[in-house]
Design a protein around this motif. Structure first.
Motif, PDB file in Angstrom:
ATOM      1  N   ALA A  42      -6.027 -18.954  12.036  1.00 30.47           N
ATOM      2  CA  ALA A  42      -6.032 -17.488  12.000  1.00 30.47           C
ATOM      3  C   ALA A  42      -7.458 -16.953  11.981  1.00 30.47           C
ATOM      4  CB  ALA A  42      -5.268 -16.998  10.779  1.00 30.47           C
ATOM      5  N   THR A  68      -2.274  -9.607   5.091  1.00 30.95           N
ATOM      6  CA  THR A  68      -2.180 -10.978   4.571  1.00 30.95           C
ATOM      7  C   THR A  68      -3.534 -11.468   4.062  1.00 30.95           C
ATOM      8  OG1 THR A  68      -0.523 -11.371   6.311  1.00 30.95           O
ATOM      9  CG2 THR A  68      -1.144 -13.259   4.971  1.00 30.95           C
ATOM     10  N   GLY A 111      -1.865 -11.422   0.499  1.00 28.52           N
ATOM     11  CA  GLY A 111      -1.568 -12.853   0.539  1.00 28.52           C
ATOM     12  C   GLY A 111      -0.169 -12.950   1.131  1.00 28.52           C
ATOM     13  N   ALA A 113       2.568 -11.204   3.661  1.00 29.09           N
ATOM     14  CA  ALA A 113       2.383 -10.519   4.939  1.00 29.09           C
ATOM     15  C   ALA A 113       3.081  -9.156   4.976  1.00 29.09           C
ATOM     16  CB  ALA A 113       2.926 -11.396   6.052  1.00 29.09           C
ATOM     17  N   GLY A 141      -1.274  -8.955  12.156  1.00 27.00           N
ATOM     18  CA  GLY A 141      -0.874  -9.934  13.161  1.00 27.00           C
ATOM     19  C   GLY A 141       0.507  -9.620  13.718  1.00 27.00           C
ATOM     20  N   ASP A 142       0.812 -10.213  14.866  1.00 27.96           N
ATOM     21  CA  ASP A 142       2.145  -9.988  15.436  1.00 27.96           C
ATOM     22  C   ASP A 142       3.221 -10.608  14.562  1.00 27.96           C
ATOM     23  OD1 ASP A 142       0.742 -12.377  16.497  1.00 27.96           O
ATOM     24  OD2 ASP A 142       2.694 -12.845  17.350  1.00 27.96           O
ATOM     25  N   GLY A 143       2.851 -11.636  13.787  1.00 26.67           N
ATOM     26  CA  GLY A 143       3.823 -12.216  12.854  1.00 26.67           C
ATOM     27  C   GLY A 143       4.124 -11.231  11.733  1.00 26.67           C
ATOM     28  N   ALA A 144       3.056 -10.739  11.117  1.00 19.73           N
ATOM     29  CA  ALA A 144       3.231  -9.804   9.988  1.00 19.73           C
ATOM     30  C   ALA A 144       3.937  -8.529  10.443  1.00 19.73           C
ATOM     31  CB  ALA A 144       1.875  -9.481   9.377  1.00 19.73           C
ATOM     32  N   ASN A 169      -3.242  -7.667  16.071  1.00 17.36           N
ATOM     33  CA  ASN A 169      -3.862  -8.919  16.499  1.00 17.36           C
ATOM     34  C   ASN A 169      -2.761  -9.858  16.978  1.00 17.36           C
ATOM     35  OD1 ASN A 169      -5.357 -11.292  16.744  1.00 17.36           O
ATOM     36  ND2 ASN A 169      -5.164 -11.749  14.554  1.00 17.36           N
ATOM     37  N   ASN A 171      -1.402 -12.955  18.748  1.00 17.13           N
ATOM     38  CA  ASN A 171      -1.673 -14.291  19.287  1.00 17.13           C
ATOM     39  C   ASN A 171      -0.374 -15.030  19.609  1.00 17.13           C
ATOM     40  OD1 ASN A 171      -0.760 -15.028  16.754  1.00 17.13           O
ATOM     41  ND2 ASN A 171      -2.803 -15.394  15.931  1.00 17.13           N
ATOM     42  N   MET A 173       1.719 -15.995  17.763  1.00 20.32           N
ATOM     43  CA  MET A 173       2.071 -16.989  16.750  1.00 20.32           C
ATOM     44  C   MET A 173       2.276 -16.325  15.400  1.00 20.32           C
ATOM     45  SD  MET A 173       1.744 -20.073  18.145  1.00 20.32           S
ATOM     46  CE  MET A 173       1.642 -21.108  16.703  1.00 20.32           C
ATOM     47  N   LYS A 278      -4.859 -18.100  18.787  1.00 20.61           N
ATOM     48  CA  LYS A 278      -4.965 -18.687  17.447  1.00 20.61           C
ATOM     49  C   LYS A 278      -5.760 -19.990  17.539  1.00 20.61           C
ATOM     50  CE  LYS A 278      -2.283 -18.921  13.302  1.00 20.61           C
ATOM     51  NZ  LYS A 278      -1.093 -18.380  12.668  1.00 20.61           N
ATOM     52  N   HIS A 293      -2.501 -23.596  11.695  1.00 22.54           N
ATOM     53  CA  HIS A 293      -2.468 -22.364  10.894  1.00 22.54           C
ATOM     54  C   HIS A 293      -3.264 -22.567   9.605  1.00 22.54           C
ATOM     55  CE1 HIS A 293      -0.904 -18.695   9.132  1.00 22.54           C
ATOM     56  NE2 HIS A 293      -0.700 -19.388   8.042  1.00 22.54           N
ATOM     57  N   ILE A 363       9.141 -13.021   9.482  1.00 17.61           N
ATOM     58  CA  ILE A 363       8.667 -12.780   8.107  1.00 17.61           C
ATOM     59  C   ILE A 363       9.508 -11.642   7.526  1.00 17.61           C
ATOM     60  CG2 ILE A 363       6.666 -12.318   6.650  1.00 17.61           C
ATOM     61  CD1 ILE A 363       4.889 -13.243   8.904  1.00 17.61           C
ATOM     62  N   PHE A 390       7.577 -15.887  -2.058  1.00 18.70           N
ATOM     63  CA  PHE A 390       8.020 -14.953  -1.021  1.00 18.70           C
ATOM     64  C   PHE A 390       9.416 -14.394  -1.300  1.00 18.70           C
ATOM     65  CE2 PHE A 390       5.084 -17.677   1.735  1.00 18.70           C
ATOM     66  CZ  PHE A 390       3.988 -16.879   1.428  1.00 18.70           C
ATOM     67  N   ARG A 393      10.076 -10.744  -2.665  1.00 22.88           N
ATOM     68  CA  ARG A 393      10.346  -9.614  -1.778  1.00 22.88           C
ATOM     69  C   ARG A 393      11.807  -9.177  -1.804  1.00 22.88           C
ATOM     70  NH1 ARG A 393       6.717  -8.974   2.899  1.00 22.88           N
ATOM     71  NH2 ARG A 393       4.836  -8.473   1.728  1.00 22.88           N
TER      72      ARG A 393
END
Ligand code: TPP
Length: 637
Positions: A42, A68, A111, A113, A141-144, A169, A171, A173, A278, A293, A363, A390, A393
């Motif tokens: 990352a 994150t 920490g 996402a 990020g596209d994940g978050a 951002n 990537n 991933m 990435k 990662h 996520i 996690f 959440r």
């Protein structure tokens, strides 16, 4: 790079020097992570983006909110932390994430996402309400972006019209390849050969299609919308009320600078779609972004090959994953769910074996839990494999969607306990507290990896409601692992050692081994104790525990979890409920933020080593524990 002490030093550098700086940053990141591990892929992917951000904006007057925070090694290097960068993630060193007490440039801590958009909107609204100035920029990020929170924030941002900049951002991933409809949409945008200028030309043209007469207006508007849909990328974001800019090559500093400058000029919320790779610029991570990662330990920077000693024992994660696959072979109702952590939770192997019965939902822990509840309501046996930290959440989903309906969802809580270098945001220290008070929830804790298959089998066999079990990160203690897990007697503890009744030591999980050693140490100084593995945090083995408390002079509980609301508290509640008075102490982690550190040292510091437990017992018995020195025998005076 040592000459860059703050982002303001970047202004003096030419484009060529900025590109050279990017290479130096990369080399420093690789070198440092190669020594102690960290989020490599990352941070390598955001080097040019970070330089562009710090040249276009003036941090901290302009506020950069990193989602994150795992991609901020370059940011750390450019904001005065070059000299201490070698302490990254080390005990007492700088954090692997943003920390407000580390730098004025770290304006937001994370920490987990998906929090950046909400936080950035809050900052932008606060700025406007107080007639403040400066930009607010969220880097996500596209994940978050698949996180429920981020989507909730987008919805709010589009409506609020506050000016803020979102840097997406992208990537492709998450930790693994990103999943879901939104990432597919972004992939389509990435593959479109669209340029900013072309995009602006289309907008200009479309806006100038004349509107003639009432009847024509609606039709023409529809045509205009259709034209935009066809020709403008990012219409999803535009329709939500944001201005979309991009996609731009995130490794071209000048292109990113240009798009950021444009975004600064535009009113309202603006989303800059920045495409990155990435692990960019380092062979081993570019080749295997999935594996890059994060690196957990040292590696050879030349080859990327791990230098950690080969694990001689399987990790808890592996034992869980193998046991789940075996259980699913004979029970077709078993399905597995992960929130973007198929590698970390070991579900990769389940996904390979049963691709149609394994679900990576992105996520999205809240969704994962309610999705599992839906599966359970329809007769399947869902297992949600998730890190303890996690699952925080999804508290309401566990209560409202699972527990109240008594649905038999199984929660496999990995990384429960201290997590070492990841630090405060990732500690798995609260799960017993946030689960124990939920009606109908059962909580089991295997004492070692050998017991984990039986705990899983027992949880799967129980249909009265949800069951959670927790296990730590890393290797176990080498306990033999059964082919098939056995059904454990429901709600029953196990007496592990009977050497007298001066003290009862009641432990859960891996702390049982410390309790056993404490009992041995105590025996050496003439104190007899009984050690119990409670195994169930809920329901407690009331009969055994009350009997023990009545017979022993003192009682001590031992857990790798925070004190408030934890296992020890559960035992105390039981004793109080039955009016049993016994001198007691709870060995647990303190009610305080626990940062990164060495797990063994942190346990010792909290009195959770064998010696610490023995000392606590001695204290309760009115005797003083003399600490062992150089292997000499301890003595209770
Ligand atoms: C709530 C939550 N769930 C899971 C994680 C674990 N996690 C850390 S980074 C990451 C992937 C993030 O992907 P992205 O935002 O695209 O950033 P990238 O690493 O690709 O730059 C995940 C799943 C987390 N940090 N927070």
């Amino acid at each position: 790079m040592p000459s860059v002490r703050s982002p303001s030093d970047l202004g003096a550098l030419s484009p060529l020097e900025l590109r050279q700086l990017a290479q130096e940053i990369r080399a420093t990141i690789v070198e440092t992570v190669a020594r102690g591990g960290g989020h490599l892929g990352a941070s390598l992917g955001t080097v040019e983006l970070t330089i562009a951000l710090h040249t276009v904006f003036q941090s901290p007057r302009d506020q950069i909110v990193w989602d994150t925070g795992h991609q901020t090694y370059g940011h750390k290097l450019l904001t005065g932390r070059y000299a201490v960068f070698e302490t990254l993630r080390q005990p007492g060193g700088i954090s692997g994430f943003c920390k407000r007490n580390e730098s004025e440039h770290d304006i937001w801590e994370a920490g987990h996402a998906g929090t950046s958009l909400s936080a950035a909107l809050g900052m932008a609204v606060a700025r406007d309400l107080t007639n403040g100035s400066g930009e607010v920029i969220a880097v996500i990020g596209d994940g978050a972006m698949t996180a429920g929170m981020a989507l909730e924030a987008l919805n709010n941002i589009g409506q609020s019209k506050a000016h803020l900049i979102i840097v997406l951002n992208d990537n492709g991933m998450s930790i693994s390849r990103n999943v879901g409809a939104l990432p597919s949409y972004l992939a389509r945008l990435r593959s479109e050969p669209t340029y900013l200028r072309f995009r602006e030309d289309v907008r200009w043209l479309v806006e100038r299609v004349p509107l003639i007469g009432q009847a024509m207006t609606r039709t023409v508007q529809r045509v205009k919308d259709g034209l935009k849909q066809m020709m403008l990328p990012g219409m999803l974001f535009e329709d939500l009320g944001l201005t979309y800019l991009g996609p731009v090559d995130g490794h071209n500093i000048a292109s990113v600078q240009e798009v950021l400058r444009q975004a600064r000029q535009l009113p309202g919320p603006v989303l800059c779609h920045v495409v990155t790779v990435k692990g960019k610029g380092y062979g081993p991570t570019e080749e295997k972004p999935e594996a890059s990662h994060a690196r957990s330990g040292p590696f050879d920077p030349k080859t990327g090959r791990s230098l950690s000693r080969k694990a001689s024992r399987p990790t808890y994660t592996q034992v869980f994953a193998d046991a789940l696959v075996r259980a699913a072979e004979t029970d077709e109702r078993i399905v597995a769910i992960t929130a973007a952590m198929s590698d970390g939770t070991g579900l990769n192997s389940f996904a390979e074996r049963f691709p149609h019965r394994c679900f990576d939902v992105g996520i999205a822990e809240q969704h994962a839990v309610t999705f599992a509840a839906g599966l359970a309501a329809s007769g399947l046996r869902p297992v949600v494999a998730v890190y303890s930290t996690f699952l925080q959440r999804a508290y309401d989903q566990i209560v409202h969607d699972v527990a109240l309906q008594k649905l038999p969802v199984v929660f496999a809580l990995d990384r429960a306990g201290l997590v070492g270098a990841d630090g405060a945001t990732h500690q798995g220290l609260y799960d017993i507290s946030y689960l124990r008070h939920i009606p109908g929830m059962s909580i089991l804790v295997p004492r070692d990896e050998g017991e984990l298959p039986s705990v899983l089998a027992t949880a799967l066999a129980y249909t009265g409601g949800p069951v959670a079990f927790r296990y730590p990160r890393g290797e176990g203690n080498g306990a033999p692992i059964p082919e098939q897990g056995a059904l454990l007697p429901w709600g029953k503890a196990e007496v592990l050692r009977k050497r007298g009744e001066d003290a009862a030591i009641v432990a859960i999980g891996p702390m049982c081994s410390e309790a056993m050693r404490a009992s041995e140490l105590l025996e050496q100084v003439g104190i007899g104790s009984t050690v119990v593995d409670a195994r169930f945090c809920k329901p407690l083995d009331a009969e055994l525990l009350l009997d023990l408390a009545r017979r022993c002079r003192v009682l001590v509980t031992v857990e790798e979890h925070v004190l408030p609301g934890g296992f020890g508290s559960a035992v105390e509640e039981l004793l109080a409920e039955h009016g049993v008075l016994v001198r007691s102490a709870l060995c647990a982690l303190p009610d305080a933020v626990i940062d990164q550190g060495d797990r063994a040292a942190q346990l010792e510091g909290a009195g959770l080593s064998a010696e610490g437990v023995a000392a606590t017992v001695c204290g309760l018995l009115g005797r003083r524990w003399a600490k062992a020195v150089g292997g000499a025998t301890q003595s209770a005076i």
